[in-house]
Scaffold this motif. Structure first.
Motif, mmCIF file in Angstrom:
data_model
loop_
_atom_site.group_PDB
_atom_site.id
_atom_site.type_symbol
_atom_site.label_atom_id
_atom_site.label_comp_id
_atom_site.label_asym_id
_atom_site.label_seq_id
_atom_site.Cartn_x
_atom_site.Cartn_y
_atom_site.Cartn_z
ATOM 1 N N UNK A 151 70.738 34.162 60.341
ATOM 2 C CA UNK A 151 71.319 34.076 61.680
ATOM 3 C C UNK A 151 72.655 33.351 61.591
ATOM 4 N N UNK A 152 73.406 33.378 62.682
ATOM 5 C CA UNK A 152 74.691 32.687 62.725
ATOM 6 C C UNK A 152 74.528 31.314 63.357
ATOM 7 N N UNK A 153 75.099 30.304 62.713
ATOM 8 C CA UNK A 153 75.188 28.964 63.295
ATOM 9 C C UNK A 153 76.649 28.731 63.670
ATOM 10 N N UNK A 154 76.895 28.376 64.926
ATOM 11 C CA UNK A 154 78.262 28.192 65.413
ATOM 12 C C UNK A 154 78.332 26.941 66.284
ATOM 13 N N UNK A 155 79.502 26.322 66.367
ATOM 14 C CA UNK A 155 79.640 25.163 67.254
ATOM 15 C C UNK A 155 79.437 25.569 68.708
ATOM 16 N N UNK A 156 78.804 24.713 69.483
ATOM 17 C CA UNK A 156 78.660 24.979 70.904
ATOM 18 C C UNK A 156 80.043 25.141 71.521
ATOM 19 N N UNK A 157 80.230 26.171 72.327
ATOM 20 C CA UNK A 157 81.528 26.436 72.931
ATOM 21 C C UNK A 157 82.388 27.389 72.130
ATOM 22 N N UNK A 158 81.991 27.710 70.901
ATOM 23 C CA UNK A 158 82.737 28.665 70.080
ATOM 24 C C UNK A 158 82.679 30.043 70.725
ATOM 25 N N UNK A 159 83.734 30.827 70.543
ATOM 26 C CA UNK A 159 83.799 32.146 71.197
ATOM 27 C C UNK A 159 82.631 33.046 70.788
ATOM 28 N N UNK A 205 86.570 27.560 55.380
ATOM 29 C CA UNK A 205 87.194 26.476 56.138
ATOM 30 C C UNK A 205 86.822 25.116 55.571
ATOM 31 N N UNK A 206 85.611 25.028 54.993
ATOM 32 C CA UNK A 206 85.131 23.739 54.500
ATOM 33 C C UNK A 206 83.938 23.962 53.578
ATOM 34 N N UNK A 207 83.903 23.233 52.464
ATOM 35 C CA UNK A 207 82.722 23.224 51.604
ATOM 36 C C UNK A 207 81.875 22.006 51.951
ATOM 37 N N UNK A 215 75.398 21.683 58.398
ATOM 38 C CA UNK A 215 75.081 21.792 59.813
ATOM 39 C C UNK A 215 75.851 20.766 60.644
ATOM 40 N N UNK A 216 76.045 19.555 60.083
ATOM 41 C CA UNK A 216 76.839 18.560 60.808
ATOM 42 C C UNK A 216 78.290 19.006 60.947
ATOM 43 N N UNK A 217 78.831 19.602 59.903
ATOM 44 C CA UNK A 217 80.216 20.082 59.964
ATOM 45 C C UNK A 217 80.366 21.198 60.999
ATOM 46 N N UNK A 218 79.365 22.066 61.080
ATOM 47 C CA UNK A 218 79.406 23.131 62.097
ATOM 48 C C UNK A 218 79.365 22.526 63.488
ATOM 49 N N UNK A 219 78.480 21.547 63.681
ATOM 50 C CA UNK A 219 78.371 20.921 65.001
ATOM 51 C C UNK A 219 79.657 20.206 65.382
ATOM 52 N N UNK A 238 75.000 20.251 69.358
ATOM 53 C CA UNK A 238 76.302 20.883 69.142
ATOM 54 C C UNK A 238 76.274 22.145 68.322
ATOM 55 N N UNK A 239 75.091 22.635 67.932
ATOM 56 C CA UNK A 239 74.986 23.870 67.152
ATOM 57 C C UNK A 239 74.246 24.917 67.965
ATOM 58 N N UNK A 240 74.798 26.120 67.984
ATOM 59 C CA UNK A 240 74.196 27.250 68.679
ATOM 60 C C UNK A 240 73.878 28.335 67.649
ATOM 61 N N UNK A 241 72.711 28.952 67.773
ATOM 62 C CA UNK A 241 72.314 30.019 66.861
ATOM 63 C C UNK A 241 72.366 31.368 67.575
ATOM 64 N N UNK A 242 72.884 32.370 66.859
ATOM 65 C CA UNK A 242 72.988 33.721 67.398
ATOM 66 C C UNK A 242 72.470 34.734 66.383
ATOM 67 N N UNK A 243 71.884 35.810 66.913
ATOM 68 C CA UNK A 243 71.408 36.891 66.045
ATOM 69 C C UNK A 243 72.596 37.638 65.457
ATOM 70 N N UNK A 244 72.544 37.870 64.151
ATOM 71 C CA UNK A 244 73.615 38.594 63.469
ATOM 72 C C UNK A 244 73.430 40.104 63.636
ATOM 73 N N UNK A 245 74.484 40.875 63.469
ATOM 74 C CA UNK A 245 74.352 42.331 63.493
ATOM 75 C C UNK A 245 73.370 42.794 62.419
ATOM 76 N N UNK A 246 72.758 43.949 62.599
ATOM 77 C CA UNK A 246 71.768 44.424 61.626
ATOM 78 C C UNK A 246 72.404 44.783 60.280
ATOM 79 N N UNK A 247 71.545 44.878 59.268
ATOM 80 C CA UNK A 247 72.011 45.332 57.969
ATOM 81 C C UNK A 247 71.866 44.329 56.846
#
Length: 284
Positions: A151-159, A205-207, A215-219, A238-247
């Motif tokens: 799944x995708x982990x993204x900062x809250x508020x990210x597009x 962007x960051x290692x 996860x802290x860096x993403x948040x 501060x972390x939001x999870x989203x379903x990734x496209x299939x495949x």
């Protein structure tokens, strides 16, 4: 001097009578007297060390009991490495079951990357590891444990966190927070390949040193990242999870140990893992 000589001495000292001591030990009285006399001759003194003799016999009995317990994996130390995404309900059930069945075994649990676990397993510094495949090595044995989607982990508020449905082209220009590929066994390869196929160019962007820091860096807004769905259970502000496209293929977790490891402690751990997995299968 042998331990049986000390047993003879303790029996005589406690019974204060050679005949009763001989009956207790089930040996002939003349033989018992001769053994005590020989022991005194060997030590060069008359025997008055009852407390010390009892202590030696007690220590010998305790050592014998420990050896027997070790032969059955009832005592010892179990060193297990685990990747953070695998520290979920299944592992908790396995560890609980193992501890209840073998409370005399000390568990040493370390959060390590898959690459570090493999290195330590080969070096004999770990007994077992929960990690990402592949673990193709002639000295290692591998067993499938479970799999989960990415799944995708993204900062809250990210597009991308605001989009209801993601497409691969949406990742164009995005910065990724990644653990270095040398430590990840190609974890990011399917995600990056899917982006490239859709014409979406991403960059690092960051290692991060490990999953927790990632996860802290993403948040904190450093970037986005694909992660295993098991991490959704670990709440992080501060972390939001989203379903990734299939495949994308599911992410597997495997249990790995040294092929020729005959330790009963390790065998019991493998048996507990199998038992808990069977219970989970029957329950579902």
């Amino acid at each position: 001097m042998e331990l049986r000589h000390l047993r003879y001495f303790v029996a005589v000292a406690e019974e204060l009578n050679f005949r009763r001591a001989a009956e207790r030990l089930r040996v002939a009285q003349p033989a018992l007297s001769a053994q005590i006399k020989n022991l005194e001759g060997e030590l060069g003194v008359r025997l008055f060390f009852l407390t010390e003799a009892r202590g030696v016999l007690g220590a010998a009995t305790h050592a014998e009991q420990l050896v027997r317990k070790a032969e059955h994996g009832l005592v010892g130390t179990l060193r297990v490495g685990v990747i953070t995404p695998a520290t979920g309900p299944l592992l908790a059930r396995v560890l609980r079951h193992y501890h209840q069945k073998y409370p005399g075994v000390t568990l040493s649990l370390s959060a390590l990357t898959s690459a570090e676990q493999l290195r330590r397993l080969r070096a004999g510094e770990l007994d077992a590891g929960l990690l990402r495949p592949p673990a193709t090595s002639p000295e290692l044995e591998m067993r499938f444990v479970e799999q989960a989607p990415m799944v995708l982990a993204a900062p809250a508020g990210h597009r991308l966190a605001k989009k209801r449905k993601l497409e691969w082209k949406d990742f164009n220009g995005e910065g990724l927070v990644m653990i270095h590929p040398d430590q990840q066994h190609g974890f990011y390869d399917p995600f990056i390949s899917a982006c490239v196929k859709a014409g979406a160019k991403t960059h690092v962007a960051q290692y991060a040193q490990d999953v927790q820091i990632k996860m802290w860096l993403i948040s904190a807004g450093f970037g986005i990242a694909p992660v295993t769905a098991t991490l959704v259970e670990i709440r992080r502000p501060g972390v939001v999870f989203r379903t990734l496209p299939p495949g994308l293929p599911p992410i597997q977790t495997v249990l790995v140990w040294r092929r020729l490891d005959a330790s009963p402690v390790v065998k019991n751990f493998l048996d507990c893992f199998s038992a808990v997995k069977l219970q989970k299968t029957n329950a579902s």
